[in-house]
Design an enzyme around this catalytic site. Structure first.
Site, PDB file in Angstrom:
ATOM      1  N   GLN A  73       0.780  -1.246   0.000  1.00 43.20           N
ATOM      2  CA  GLN A  73       0.000   0.000   0.000  1.00 43.20           C
ATOM      3  C   GLN A  73       0.807   1.290   0.000  1.00 43.20           C
ATOM      4  O   GLN A  73       0.476   2.232  -0.734  1.00 43.20           O
ATOM      5  CB  GLN A  73      -0.964   0.011   1.212  1.00 43.20           C
ATOM      6  CG  GLN A  73      -1.863   1.215   1.212  1.00 43.20           C
ATOM      7  CD  GLN A  73      -2.938   1.262   2.285  1.00 43.20           C
ATOM      8  OE1 GLN A  73      -3.483   2.309   2.537  1.00 43.20           O
ATOM      9  NE2 GLN A  73      -3.263   0.152   2.924  1.00 43.20           N
ATOM     10  N   LYS A 119      11.267  -5.055   8.818  1.00 42.89           N
ATOM     11  CA  LYS A 119      10.188  -4.928   7.836  1.00 42.89           C
ATOM     12  C   LYS A 119       8.977  -4.389   8.579  1.00 42.89           C
ATOM     13  O   LYS A 119       8.764  -4.726   9.740  1.00 42.89           O
ATOM     14  CB  LYS A 119       9.851  -6.296   7.254  1.00 42.89           C
ATOM     15  CG  LYS A 119      10.930  -6.819   6.337  1.00 42.89           C
ATOM     16  CD  LYS A 119      10.496  -8.085   5.650  1.00 42.89           C
ATOM     17  CE  LYS A 119      11.554  -8.486   4.642  1.00 42.89           C
ATOM     18  NZ  LYS A 119      11.191  -9.713   3.923  1.00 42.89           N
ATOM     19  N   GLU A 124       1.535  -1.504   8.172  1.00 42.49           N
ATOM     20  CA  GLU A 124       0.718  -0.409   8.707  1.00 42.49           C
ATOM     21  C   GLU A 124       0.672  -0.322  10.240  1.00 42.49           C
ATOM     22  O   GLU A 124       1.057   0.679  10.840  1.00 42.49           O
ATOM     23  CB  GLU A 124      -0.706  -0.576   8.159  1.00 42.49           C
ATOM     24  CG  GLU A 124      -1.752   0.330   8.745  1.00 42.49           C
ATOM     25  CD  GLU A 124      -1.557   1.786   8.370  1.00 42.49           C
ATOM     26  OE1 GLU A 124      -1.516   2.075   7.181  1.00 42.49           O
ATOM     27  OE2 GLU A 124      -1.447   2.633   9.277  1.00 42.49           O
ATOM     28  N   ASP A 170       0.654   3.552   6.001  1.00 42.27           N
ATOM     29  CA  ASP A 170       0.803   3.218   4.579  1.00 42.27           C
ATOM     30  C   ASP A 170       0.524   4.403   3.652  1.00 42.27           C
ATOM     31  O   ASP A 170       1.434   5.043   3.153  1.00 42.27           O
ATOM     32  CB  ASP A 170      -0.141   2.070   4.222  1.00 42.27           C
ATOM     33  CG  ASP A 170       0.410   0.726   4.667  1.00 42.27           C
ATOM     34  OD1 ASP A 170       1.618   0.633   4.889  1.00 42.27           O
ATOM     35  OD2 ASP A 170      -0.368  -0.219   4.769  1.00 42.27           O
ATOM     36  N   GLY A 228      -7.498  19.954  19.979  1.00 39.79           N
ATOM     37  CA  GLY A 228      -7.051  21.342  19.971  1.00 39.79           C
ATOM     38  C   GLY A 228      -7.548  22.070  21.203  1.00 39.79           C
ATOM     39  O   GLY A 228      -7.668  21.484  22.273  1.00 39.79           O
ATOM     40  N   GLY A 229      -7.883  23.321  21.030  1.00 47.59           N
ATOM     41  CA  GLY A 229      -8.311  24.120  22.175  1.00 47.59           C
ATOM     42  C   GLY A 229      -9.803  24.046  22.444  1.00 47.59           C
ATOM     43  O   GLY A 229     -10.299  24.726  23.338  1.00 47.59           O
TER      44      GLY A 229
HETATM   45  N1  CAO Z   1      11.723  -9.793  -9.720  1.00 46.17           N
HETATM   46  C1  CAO Z   1      12.482 -10.515  -8.881  1.00 46.17           C
HETATM   47  N2  CAO Z   1      12.479 -10.342  -7.545  1.00 46.17           N
HETATM   48  C2  CAO Z   1      11.672  -9.389  -7.067  1.00 46.17           C
HETATM   49  C3  CAO Z   1      10.869  -8.598  -7.888  1.00 46.17           C
HETATM   50  C4  CAO Z   1      10.905  -8.831  -9.272  1.00 46.17           C
HETATM   51  N3  CAO Z   1      10.171  -8.139 -10.129  1.00 46.17           N
HETATM   52  N4  CAO Z   1      10.180  -7.752  -7.104  1.00 46.17           N
HETATM   53  C5  CAO Z   1      10.547  -8.003  -5.844  1.00 46.17           C
HETATM   54  N5  CAO Z   1      11.452  -8.999  -5.823  1.00 46.17           N
HETATM   55  C6  CAO Z   1      12.114  -9.558  -4.657  1.00 46.17           C
HETATM   56  C7  CAO Z   1      13.017  -8.570  -3.952  1.00 46.17           C
HETATM   57  O1  CAO Z   1      14.232  -8.469  -4.595  1.00 46.17           O
HETATM   58  C8  CAO Z   1      13.098  -9.207  -2.584  1.00 46.17           C
HETATM   59  O2  CAO Z   1      13.995 -10.294  -2.616  1.00 46.17           O
HETATM   60  P1  CAO Z   1      15.142 -10.570  -1.486  1.00 46.17           P
HETATM   61  O3  CAO Z   1      14.480 -10.419  -0.158  1.00 46.17           O
HETATM   62  O4  CAO Z   1      15.578 -11.962  -1.799  1.00 46.17           O
HETATM   63  O5  CAO Z   1      16.236  -9.589  -1.660  1.00 46.17           O
HETATM   64  C9  CAO Z   1      11.673  -9.742  -2.431  1.00 46.17           C
HETATM   65  O6  CAO Z   1      11.129  -9.908  -3.693  1.00 46.17           O
HETATM   66  C10 CAO Z   1      10.732  -8.743  -1.753  1.00 46.17           C
HETATM   67  O7  CAO Z   1      11.108  -8.589  -0.528  1.00 46.17           O
HETATM   68  P2  CAO Z   1      10.332  -7.668   0.487  1.00 46.17           P
HETATM   69  O8  CAO Z   1      11.165  -7.668   1.711  1.00 46.17           O
HETATM   70  O9  CAO Z   1      10.026  -6.322  -0.033  1.00 46.17           O
HETATM   71  O10 CAO Z   1       8.932  -8.424   0.657  1.00 46.17           O
HETATM   72  P3  CAO Z   1       8.235  -9.062   1.931  1.00 46.17           P
HETATM   73  O11 CAO Z   1       6.945  -9.587   1.423  1.00 46.17           O
HETATM   74  O12 CAO Z   1       9.097 -10.003   2.652  1.00 46.17           O
HETATM   75  O13 CAO Z   1       7.972  -7.817   2.885  1.00 46.17           O
HETATM   76  C11 CAO Z   1       7.131  -5.646   3.440  1.00 46.17           C
HETATM   77  C12 CAO Z   1       6.911  -6.915   2.639  1.00 46.17           C
HETATM   78  C13 CAO Z   1       6.040  -4.660   3.052  1.00 46.17           C
HETATM   79  C14 CAO Z   1       7.038  -5.950   4.934  1.00 46.17           C
HETATM   80  C15 CAO Z   1       8.522  -5.053   3.098  1.00 46.17           C
HETATM   81  O14 CAO Z   1       8.594  -4.877   1.720  1.00 46.17           O
HETATM   82  C16 CAO Z   1       8.826  -3.751   3.770  1.00 46.17           C
HETATM   83  O15 CAO Z   1       9.118  -3.697   4.977  1.00 46.17           O
HETATM   84  N6  CAO Z   1       8.813  -2.657   3.000  1.00 46.17           N
HETATM   85  C17 CAO Z   1       9.187  -1.346   3.467  1.00 46.17           C
HETATM   86  C18 CAO Z   1       8.113  -0.770   4.324  1.00 46.17           C
HETATM   87  C19 CAO Z   1       6.809  -0.699   3.600  1.00 46.17           C
HETATM   88  O16 CAO Z   1       6.675  -0.112   2.559  1.00 46.17           O
HETATM   89  N7  CAO Z   1       5.794  -1.272   4.231  1.00 46.17           N
HETATM   90  C20 CAO Z   1       4.438  -0.970   3.808  1.00 46.17           C
HETATM   91  C21 CAO Z   1       3.823  -2.031   3.137  1.00 46.17           C
HETATM   92  S1  CAO Z   1       2.125  -1.633   3.040  1.00 46.17           S
HETATM   93  O17 CAO Z   1       1.522  -2.210   4.447  1.00 46.17           O
END
Ligand code: CAO
Length: 416
Positions: A17, A137, A140, A169, A248-249
């Site tokens: 998101q 990681k 929200e 988010d 607020g106030g």
């Molecule tokens: N081709 C190949 N690999 C891809 C890709 C693509 N097109 N798109 C993504 N990937 C891979 C990434 O390289 C990553 O791989 P590695 O971990 O092996 O390096 C993996 O997919 C994605 O990892 P991620 O950590 O982003 O995904 P997750 O599902 O484990 O975590 C989230 C999700 C949201 C917790 C994490 O992305 C995060 O903390 N993001 C930053 C904060 C954020 O934006 N959070 C809000 C999300 S909305 O609630």
């Protein structure tokens, strides 16, 4: 009509998101947003909480309108090569992967800057770079807890509470959009791109600024007069949860209206604005309160503010929330009915203004979404359907100079 961001090309490497909310906003305003997704699966929200089998979930469609979808495995050499071409001709790359994911893929800030020194690289992370939690990681609710919203939301006798509003988010995405637009204006002056980073914790805290105000007031004077704990309850050394108190106030509270016994949303929010005391008394049929020393000033009212709210609830008992607001608005009293999602979805004013829009989707048919909350005199942002997974892969590859045979080969070796 020419849209202000037409000609700005954005690589949308976002998911879930926070990032998609940012790039969707920029797409509404005319940017060419190309969402890069993993072949086969794409953004995880395509599959989350599906209400129609085999059709993208509303979670996805409501955050990815007006975009193109390019499927690309950016961990494979062929995919990296395509991404590099795209980077060379884009203005912005937006990502919200977990910490370090982009670096591990081989696209560190240094590398991106080398490939395209004019490109703006915008990131959302849970915590800011260098923060002692910057390896975490974040979703929200985690951000709402880390940014001070949860400890200050809810009732004093209940646990820390999460808001339904996406403070972690979408709010972070909006901050990032402001950062990107600022960097684009900066680039016009310097010719250089830069890195723009927004953390979810910081964005939540930015919206909780008045609670940091309250922490400092509390430390200085030991109480917070606008909180329900004042003057009869106890304060500790941290900002308490204030229930539905106004921040607020001017005191305010959620008050029961006719039908509250069976309708959980038969309520209004009522605000006692200091200078509106006289009209409030007139609206409530309590002219004797106007000059009564026990009611006349905000200080005099505060010790028995809940008794006053109780009297107002008595007045509201035979009025629906809509009837009550229709009366109170004539007296200039800041108030509103507590509206449900059903009421908002069907609100003719929101439909007319483009805040609630109906969109046609190839697989879903029509669905409702929230359109641009930002209104312009020279532009009405139009919301178009979110793309199917990989819908624009061939189109984008062609625009990058790949021939039909190249595209066929890329598909064959599963790079896209
Ligand atoms: N081709 C190949 N690999 C891809 C890709 C693509 N097109 N798109 C993504 N990937 C891979 C990434 O390289 C990553 O791989 P590695 O971990 O092996 O390096 C993996 O997919 C994605 O990892 P991620 O950590 O982003 O995904 P997750 O599902 O484990 O975590 C989230 C999700 C949201 C917790 C994490 O992305 C995060 O903390 N993001 C930053 C904060 C954020 O934006 N959070 C809000 C999300 S909305 O609630």
């Amino acid at each position: 009509m020419t849209k202000p961001l037409e000609g700005i090309k954005i690589i949308d490497f976002t998911h879930v998101q926070a990032g998609p909310a940012c790039t969707q906003l920029l797409a509404w305003f005319g940017a060419d947003v190309i969402k890069v997704e993993r072949p086969g699966s794409g953004d995880v929200t395509r599959n989350q909480l599906r209400d129609i089998p085999d059709a993208d979930a509303l979670y996805f469609t409501m955050l990815n309108s007006n975009k193109k979808s390019l499927t690309l495995d950016t961990k494979k050499p062929e995919g990296k090569e395509v991404l590099e071409k795209l980077i060379r001709e884009s203005d912005v790359l937006v990502e919200n992967f977990g910490p370090g994911a982009l670096d591990r893929m081989g696209f560190s800030w240094e590398r991106l800057n080398e490939l395209n020194p004019k490109m703006i690289v915008a990131s959302v992370k849970g915590f800011s770079d260098g923060h002692h939690y910057d390896d975490l990681k974040v979703y929200e609710n985690v951000a709402q807890c880390a940014g001070g919203a949860a400890s200050t939301t809810g009732f004093w006798d209940g646990p820390p509470t999460i808001s339904a509003a996406a403070l972690g988010d979408s709010n972070t995405g909006m901050h990032l959009a402001i950062g990107i637009l600022t960097a684009l204006i900066g680039r016009d002056k310097t010719g250089k791109g830069q890195k723009v980073a927004v953390s979810m914790q910081d964005s939540v805290l930015n919206l909780c600024r008045v609670k940091l105000r309250d922490q400092q007031r509390l430390e200085r004077v030991g109480y917070l007069e606008e909180y329900p704990q004042y003057p009869h309850g106890e304060f500790s050394d941290v900002v308490p949860r204030g229930g539905n108190a106004g921040g607020g106030g001017q005191p305010g509270w959620v008050l029961k209206c006719k039908g509250w016994e069976t309708d959980p949303n038969a309520y209004i929010y009522f605000t006692i604005q200091g200078h509106a005391w006289e009209p409030i008394c007139k609206a409530l049929g309590k002219p004797e309160w106007i000059d009564d020393p026990a009611y006349k000033t905000a200080e005099a009212r505060q010790p028995h503010i809940f008794e006053i709210f109780g009297t107002i609830e008595g007045w509201l008992a035979d009025k629906t929330k809509f009837e009550a607001v229709d009366i109170l608005r004539k007296f200039d009293i800041p108030c509103a009915p507590v509206l449900t999602m059903k009421e908002l979805a069907n609100d003719p004013s929101l439909r007319a203004s483009g805040t609630i829009v109906e969109v046609q989707h190839k697989k879903r048919g029509s669905y409702l979404t929230v359109g641009s909350p930002i209104k312009f005199s020279d532009m009405k942002p139009e919301v178009t359907a979110s793309p199917l997974l990989g819908e624009h892969t061939d189109e984008v590859l062609t625009s990058l100079g790949y021939s039909r045979q190249d595209i066929f080969n890329l598909h064959e070796i599963k790079a896209v």
